[in-house]
Design a protein around this motif. Structure first.
Motif, PDB file in Angstrom:
ATOM      1  N   VAL A 167     -65.121 -93.503  24.700  1.00 26.22           N
ATOM      2  CA  VAL A 167     -64.124 -93.686  23.598  1.00 26.22           C
ATOM      3  C   VAL A 167     -62.876 -92.846  24.795  1.00 26.22           C
ATOM      4  N   ARG A 168     -61.615 -92.749  24.677  1.00 24.20           N
ATOM      5  CA  ARG A 168     -60.721 -92.130  25.402  1.00 24.20           C
ATOM      6  C   ARG A 168     -60.054 -90.754  25.042  1.00 24.20           C
ATOM      7  N   VAL A 169     -59.865 -89.864  25.320  1.00 23.39           N
ATOM      8  CA  VAL A 169     -59.409 -88.584  25.065  1.00 23.39           C
ATOM      9  C   VAL A 169     -58.472 -88.177  26.177  1.00 23.39           C
ATOM     10  N   ALA A 170     -57.518 -87.677  25.507  1.00 25.29           N
ATOM     11  CA  ALA A 170     -56.222 -87.606  26.460  1.00 25.29           C
ATOM     12  C   ALA A 170     -56.454 -85.867  26.306  1.00 25.29           C
ATOM     13  N   VAL A 171     -56.419 -84.854  27.448  1.00 26.73           N
ATOM     14  CA  VAL A 171     -55.311 -83.977  27.009  1.00 26.73           C
ATOM     15  C   VAL A 171     -54.595 -84.044  28.036  1.00 26.73           C
ATOM     16  N   THR A 172     -53.459 -82.747  27.882  1.00 24.37           N
ATOM     17  CA  THR A 172     -51.995 -82.746  27.941  1.00 24.37           C
ATOM     18  C   THR A 172     -51.992 -80.831  29.038  1.00 24.37           C
ATOM     19  N   GLY A 173     -51.434 -80.621  30.002  1.00 24.13           N
ATOM     20  CA  GLY A 173     -51.732 -79.497  30.740  1.00 24.13           C
ATOM     21  C   GLY A 173     -53.179 -79.071  31.481  1.00 24.13           C
ATOM     22  N   ALA A 174     -53.954 -80.440  31.445  1.00 20.81           N
ATOM     23  CA  ALA A 174     -55.106 -80.267  31.777  1.00 20.81           C
ATOM     24  C   ALA A 174     -55.756 -79.832  33.431  1.00 20.81           C
ATOM     25  N   ALA A 175     -54.637 -78.652  34.244  1.00 21.11           N
ATOM     26  CA  ALA A 175     -55.145 -78.138  34.856  1.00 21.11           C
ATOM     27  C   ALA A 175     -54.817 -77.040  34.985  1.00 21.11           C
ATOM     28  N   GLY A 176     -54.164 -76.869  33.693  1.00 24.95           N
ATOM     29  CA  GLY A 176     -54.199 -75.455  33.213  1.00 24.95           C
ATOM     30  C   GLY A 176     -55.377 -74.030  33.261  1.00 24.95           C
ATOM     31  N   GLN A 177     -55.416 -73.844  32.554  1.00 22.58           N
ATOM     32  CA  GLN A 177     -57.233 -72.617  32.341  1.00 22.58           C
ATOM     33  C   GLN A 177     -57.489 -73.244  31.611  1.00 22.58           C
TER      34      GLN A 177
ATOM     35  N   VAL B 129     -67.188 -90.726  27.490  1.00 20.09           N
ATOM     36  CA  VAL B 129     -65.922 -90.584  27.513  1.00 20.09           C
ATOM     37  C   VAL B 129     -64.953 -90.715  28.447  1.00 20.09           C
ATOM     38  N   ILE B 130     -63.218 -91.152  28.635  1.00 18.74           N
ATOM     39  CA  ILE B 130     -63.000 -91.846  29.637  1.00 18.74           C
ATOM     40  C   ILE B 130     -62.032 -90.064  29.463  1.00 18.74           C
ATOM     41  N   LEU B 131     -61.178 -89.088  30.032  1.00 21.80           N
ATOM     42  CA  LEU B 131     -60.911 -88.587  30.419  1.00 21.80           C
ATOM     43  C   LEU B 131     -59.257 -89.059  30.397  1.00 21.80           C
ATOM     44  N   GLN B 132     -58.435 -89.021  30.809  1.00 16.50           N
ATOM     45  CA  GLN B 132     -56.910 -89.569  30.406  1.00 16.50           C
ATOM     46  C   GLN B 132     -56.098 -87.936  30.600  1.00 16.50           C
ATOM     47  N   MET B 133     -55.613 -88.002  31.247  1.00 13.52           N
ATOM     48  CA  MET B 133     -55.624 -86.287  31.906  1.00 13.52           C
ATOM     49  C   MET B 133     -53.695 -86.233  32.670  1.00 13.52           C
ATOM     50  N   LEU B 134     -53.187 -85.283  31.320  1.00 15.97           N
ATOM     51  CA  LEU B 134     -51.689 -85.795  31.349  1.00 15.97           C
ATOM     52  C   LEU B 134     -50.934 -83.830  32.338  1.00 15.97           C
ATOM     53  N   GLU B 135     -50.189 -84.371  32.870  1.00 15.99           N
ATOM     54  CA  GLU B 135     -49.903 -83.033  33.993  1.00 15.99           C
ATOM     55  C   GLU B 135     -48.623 -82.943  34.235  1.00 15.99           C
ATOM     56  N   ILE B 136     -47.623 -81.558  34.106  1.00 15.97           N
ATOM     57  CA  ILE B 136     -46.361 -82.033  34.716  1.00 15.97           C
ATOM     58  C   ILE B 136     -46.735 -82.388  36.424  1.00 15.97           C
ATOM     59  N   THR B 137     -45.353 -83.284  37.026  1.00 12.01           N
ATOM     60  CA  THR B 137     -45.569 -83.221  38.298  1.00 12.01           C
ATOM     61  C   THR B 137     -45.789 -82.422  39.530  1.00 12.01           C
TER      62      THR B 137
ATOM     63  N   VAL C 156     -48.167 -93.079  29.471  1.00 15.41           N
ATOM     64  CA  VAL C 156     -50.096 -93.451  30.487  1.00 15.41           C
ATOM     65  C   VAL C 156     -51.670 -92.472  29.670  1.00 15.41           C
ATOM     66  N   ALA C 157     -50.794 -91.906  29.586  1.00 11.59           N
ATOM     67  CA  ALA C 157     -52.209 -90.631  29.046  1.00 11.59           C
ATOM     68  C   ALA C 157     -52.564 -90.797  27.938  1.00 11.59           C
ATOM     69  N   PHE C 158     -51.728 -91.503  26.816  1.00 11.01           N
ATOM     70  CA  PHE C 158     -51.831 -91.718  25.630  1.00 11.01           C
ATOM     71  C   PHE C 158     -52.444 -93.098  24.893  1.00 11.01           C
ATOM     72  N   LYS C 159     -52.094 -93.939  26.126  1.00  9.89           N
ATOM     73  CA  LYS C 159     -52.882 -95.346  26.316  1.00  9.89           C
ATOM     74  C   LYS C 159     -53.979 -95.610  25.280  1.00  9.89           C
ATOM     75  N   ASP C 160     -53.727 -96.185  24.865  1.00 10.10           N
ATOM     76  CA  ASP C 160     -54.910 -96.414  23.650  1.00 10.10           C
ATOM     77  C   ASP C 160     -56.073 -95.009  23.361  1.00 10.10           C
ATOM     78  N   ALA C 161     -55.880 -93.432  22.926  1.00 12.24           N
ATOM     79  CA  ALA C 161     -56.106 -93.153  22.918  1.00 12.24           C
ATOM     80  C   ALA C 161     -57.077 -92.581  21.841  1.00 12.24           C
TER      81      ALA C 161
END
Ligand code: NAX
Length: 326
Positions: free
Chosen positions: A5-15, A36-44, A76-81
């Motif tokens: 399954v696809r798991v999107a996580v935002t703020g993925a480089a945060g604490q 799981v497939i991790l789909q990690m979103l961050e700011i540039t 991209v991060a939320f694709k099929d999540a």
């Protein structure tokens, strides 16, 4: 073995994510048989740090980690999540008013809500952790009109866990002895930690403590625990927040413990007189991948006043961003 399954996580480089991602990949959220497939979103600017996190995930050689995507594009991060944990948010900067904070976050969460609406699985389960969590969840939900509003939740599980431990320590028992504790309302200092229905080793919790401790010690300690952690650690709660996110999602996906309930901020259906459509924390039971607000919990005058105060705060937060809501 199930298919991933696809798991999107935002703020993925945060604490928080630094603890969260590793536990998801280890199977603690969705079970030991669920890749799981991790789909990690961050700011540039944080993509470099995110790459480092992905390298460490690689180096763990987790058997359940079936793939990773690192991106600064929400589409991209939320694709099929199938699951989304929205952790990244705009922190309050120096001199920033609460209204500015709400607006800055409204901008982030409206983009993410639209991306979820356009690209995610129709069955996605969304948990908002980033503060102000309930209102960020509301904004996300309102920007995803094609997805059932019940699929958007916010996190009060950390408050619930904090309350469990305070009560266990006071009564000299363990958290395993406590059932039916509730956090009502907003994940903020107006939240109402309620132990009127809680039992400790089968006994009424209210009979084991005095009203003075409940009102003047327990409630403020739970409400202010986040600030106390910052004072002690010099940084906000991270591992305990990640743990609460794991518990929230695990219970939602796999079910709450038999004979107990959990606190979840969910889309209000008007239960307990709380305005419909607010994302408000209620006692919830989860089964078969769905949640239900526990009905018929008795509320006395003290509780009703506190439940109303935290509802009023949520209405004010919503009204402060209403011009940005679709
Ligand atoms: P950090 O500042 O360590 O990490 C946040 C990360 O989010 C950063 O890496 C940042 O680059 C990223 N980010 C910012 N905007 C983004 C965007 N638009 N898209 C993707 N990523 C973005 O904060 P951390 O300690 O991890 O806390 C994250 C959030 O959780 C904060 O809003 C915090 O207030 C909230 N918390 C919520 C709790 C709860 O119980 N609901 C408890 C713990 C925590 O305080």
């Amino acid at each position: 073995m199930k298919s991933p399954v696809r798991v999107a996580v935002t703020g993925a480089a945060g604490q928080i994510s630094y603890s969260l991602l590793f536990r998801i990949a280890a199977g603690e959220m969705l079970g030991p048989d669920q890749p799981v497939i991790l789909q990690m979103l961050e700011i540039t600017p944080a993509l470099g740090a995110l790459k480092g996190v992905a390298m460490e995930l690689d180096d763990c050689a987790f058997p359940l980690l079936a793939g990773m995507i690192c991106t600064d594009d929400a589409n991209v991060a939320f694709k099929d999540a199938d699951y989304a944990l929205l952790v990244g948010a705009r922190p309050r900067g120096p001199g920033m008013e609460r209204k500015d904070l709400l607006e800055a976050n409204a901008a982030i969460f409206s983009v993410q809500g639209k991306a979820i609406n356009d690209h995610a699985s129709r069955d996605i389960k969304v948990l908002v952790v980033g503060n102000p969590a309930n209102t960020n969840a509301l904004i996300t939900q309102r920007n995803a009109p094609d997805i059932n509003p019940r699929q958007f939740t916010a996190m009060t599980r950390l408050d619930h866990n904090r309350a469990l431990t305070q009560l266990a320590q006071k009564t000299d028992k363990t958290i395993n002895d406590i059932k039916h504790l509730t956090i009502w309302g907003n994940h903020s200092s107006t939240q109402y930690p309620d132990i009127h229905h809680a039992t400790v080793d089968g006994q009424d919790a209210m009979g084991l403590i005095d009203q003075n401790w409940y009102e003047n010690d327990f409630i403020p300690t739970v409400q202010q625990r986040g600030a106390a952690i910052i004072d002690a650690r010099g940084a906000s709660s991270a591992a305990s927040a990640a743990n609460a996110a794991i518990f929230h999602m695990r219970d939602w996906a796999l079910g709450t413990a038999e004979g107990d309930w959990a606190s979840m901020a969910v889309y209000s259906d008007g239960s307990y007189g709380i305005e419909e459509g607010l994302i408000y924390s209620f006692p919830c039971v989860c089964k078969d991948g769905d949640w239900e607000i526990v009905q018929g919990v008795e509320t006395n005058e003290f509780s009703v006043a506190k439940m109303k105060a935290t509802e009023d705060e949520l209405k004010q937060e919503r009204d402060a961003v209403s011009h940005l809501l679709p």
